[in-house]
Design a protein around this motif. Sequence first.
Motif, PDB file in Angstrom:
ATOM      1  N   GLY A   1      51.873  33.249  71.473  1.00 12.74           N
ATOM      2  CA  GLY A   1      50.930  33.864  72.399  1.00 12.74           C
ATOM      3  C   GLY A   1      51.632  34.351  73.657  1.00 12.74           C
ATOM      4  N   ARG A   2      50.988  35.269  74.321  1.00 13.04           N
ATOM      5  CA  ARG A   2      51.546  35.751  75.574  1.00 13.04           C
ATOM      6  C   ARG A   2      50.418  36.402  76.352  1.00 13.04           C
ATOM      7  N   ILE A   3      50.285  36.003  77.615  1.00 11.71           N
ATOM      8  CA  ILE A   3      49.147  36.466  78.396  1.00 11.71           C
ATOM      9  C   ILE A   3      49.128  37.999  78.514  1.00 11.71           C
ATOM     10  N   GLU A   4      50.312  38.612  78.656  1.00  9.43           N
ATOM     11  CA  GLU A   4      50.366  40.069  78.820  1.00  9.43           C
ATOM     12  C   GLU A   4      49.807  40.802  77.584  1.00  9.43           C
ATOM     13  N   SER A   5      50.021  40.224  76.413  1.00  5.02           N
ATOM     14  CA  SER A   5      49.495  40.908  75.233  1.00  5.02           C
ATOM     15  C   SER A   5      47.982  40.712  75.148  1.00  5.02           C
ATOM     16  N   HIS A   6      47.533  39.557  75.619  1.00 10.57           N
ATOM     17  CA  HIS A   6      46.099  39.304  75.689  1.00 10.57           C
ATOM     18  C   HIS A   6      45.429  40.302  76.632  1.00 10.57           C
ATOM     19  N   GLU A   7      46.028  40.463  77.804  1.00 12.29           N
ATOM     20  CA  GLU A   7      45.472  41.400  78.799  1.00 12.29           C
ATOM     21  C   GLU A   7      45.440  42.823  78.256  1.00 12.29           C
ATOM     22  N   THR A   8      46.521  43.210  77.598  1.00 12.78           N
ATOM     23  CA  THR A   8      46.589  44.582  77.094  1.00 12.78           C
ATOM     24  C   THR A   8      45.551  44.807  75.996  1.00 12.78           C
ATOM     25  N   THR A   9      45.357  43.784  75.160  1.00 16.91           N
ATOM     26  CA  THR A   9      44.366  43.905  74.092  1.00 16.91           C
ATOM     27  C   THR A   9      42.983  44.181  74.670  1.00 16.91           C
ATOM     28  N   THR A  10      42.583  43.386  75.659  1.00 17.22           N
ATOM     29  CA  THR A  10      41.232  43.595  76.200  1.00 17.22           C
ATOM     30  C   THR A  10      41.169  44.912  76.984  1.00 17.22           C
ATOM     31  N   ALA A  11      42.277  45.299  77.619  1.00 15.69           N
ATOM     32  CA  ALA A  11      42.282  46.570  78.374  1.00 15.69           C
ATOM     33  C   ALA A  11      42.032  47.747  77.428  1.00 15.69           C
ATOM     34  N   ILE A  12      42.721  47.756  76.296  1.00 11.15           N
ATOM     35  CA  ILE A  12      42.518  48.854  75.333  1.00 11.15           C
ATOM     36  C   ILE A  12      41.118  48.750  74.724  1.00 11.15           C
ATOM     37  N   GLY A  13      40.644  47.541  74.536  1.00 14.78           N
ATOM     38  CA  GLY A  13      39.278  47.328  74.046  1.00 14.78           C
ATOM     39  C   GLY A  13      38.252  47.981  74.967  1.00 14.78           C
TER      40      GLY A  13
END
Length: 409
Positions: free
Chosen positions: A147-159
């Motif tokens: 896991g990585r917070i930056e990938s989590h953030e990017t996922t929801t941003a593109i969502g």
Amino acid sequence: MAFEEGYLIPFRKNLPEDPKTADQLIDVDRGGLSFRPITGVFENVAELDFFSMYPSIIANYNLSYETINCPHRECTAKLPTGYRVCTKREGIVPKALRFLLNRRIHYKELMKRSQNRREIFDRRQKGLKWLLVVSFGYLGYKNAVFGRIESHETTTAIGRQLLLFVKEIAESRGFRLLHALTDSVWIYRKDATEKDYRELETVLNEKLKRRFKGINKNLIDFRINLEGIFDWIVFLPSKEDGIGVPNRFYGKFRNRELKVRGIELRRSDSPYFIKVFQEEVLNVLKKANNKEEFLDKLKETEELLNSYKDKLRNGDFSIFQLSVKKRVSKDPTTYQKRTDISETAGTLLKEGIKVNPGERINIIYVKDKYIKGLPLEIYIKHPKPLDINRYERLLEDSYLPFRIVRSML
Ligand SMILES: [Zn+2]
């Protein structure tokens, strides 16, 4: 997959979050997009859902713990959150999710073609659906190995971009957006037929494909599907401020299926008699095929409310049907305020039963000078008169999602 690909798997993760400025944090740390719906009763509303939205984003944008801000100089591709992402190789997480996504697509295809094994394929694709949902959730957990917070953030941003894109296109074609939540939208146009909604679905998918290209070569098309058309749907306001809340609604699809979110029926702490009551009310409403019929049926349900009140007063419900399950959130001795939970947990403690945080207790409301409720176990041994007024209030409260409709017209 990590083993197969020869990845070194860290025993414990040691990847702190990269420093951010306050402005950056405000920009990226936002989660899924949810609207406050327009409250009221609506007819002929279509729900469109993205196909595994978050996992598709992860797969298409190569979002993984080792691909974001990778060490390669030549990887200059930027994500909407401003982080760089690797274009040289596919990350472990996108690769794993792509595998699951393709399997799910495969089963959905089989479902369409199959006659006698539809049900089996449907269950398989649903199993994969939830596996994909929790995969995303797990990656946000701070100790998730990959896991990585930056990938989590990017996922929801593109969502959020995907959802807003859908909103804009729907609105440009004369549809009105009533509600949007994470990966679903509820839209409406007065005389829209199923064909119109299907056409919109096609247009959306074409435009999504052109606009969201991702960076992964093995792209899985973003897909949005018409989940169904509601004969009627009610978006409920919040109990506190009267404005719409994202996850409190109920409606009936044209195929007669109900969709219910956020009311007592769906809550695990609601007593059985409340759930049965709401279910009965919904079964009456289910017969309505449009808004007008819905409002007619709504009147009938008031009789149901009265009959349930009678049942309460006549003692028709067993003690098990009346027990309210509540979760204890902390050590019972540390509660500052006197609540029915602290009180009941305290009573149990006096009897030598220690309730730990996270455990549930069954509360029976009784008429008593000093206490509001008794634990079910104690009540069975030493029954007291029930606090019927309290139960009646619970019943009244559970009728609110239906009663309130009239004040929203
Ligand atoms: Zn790279």
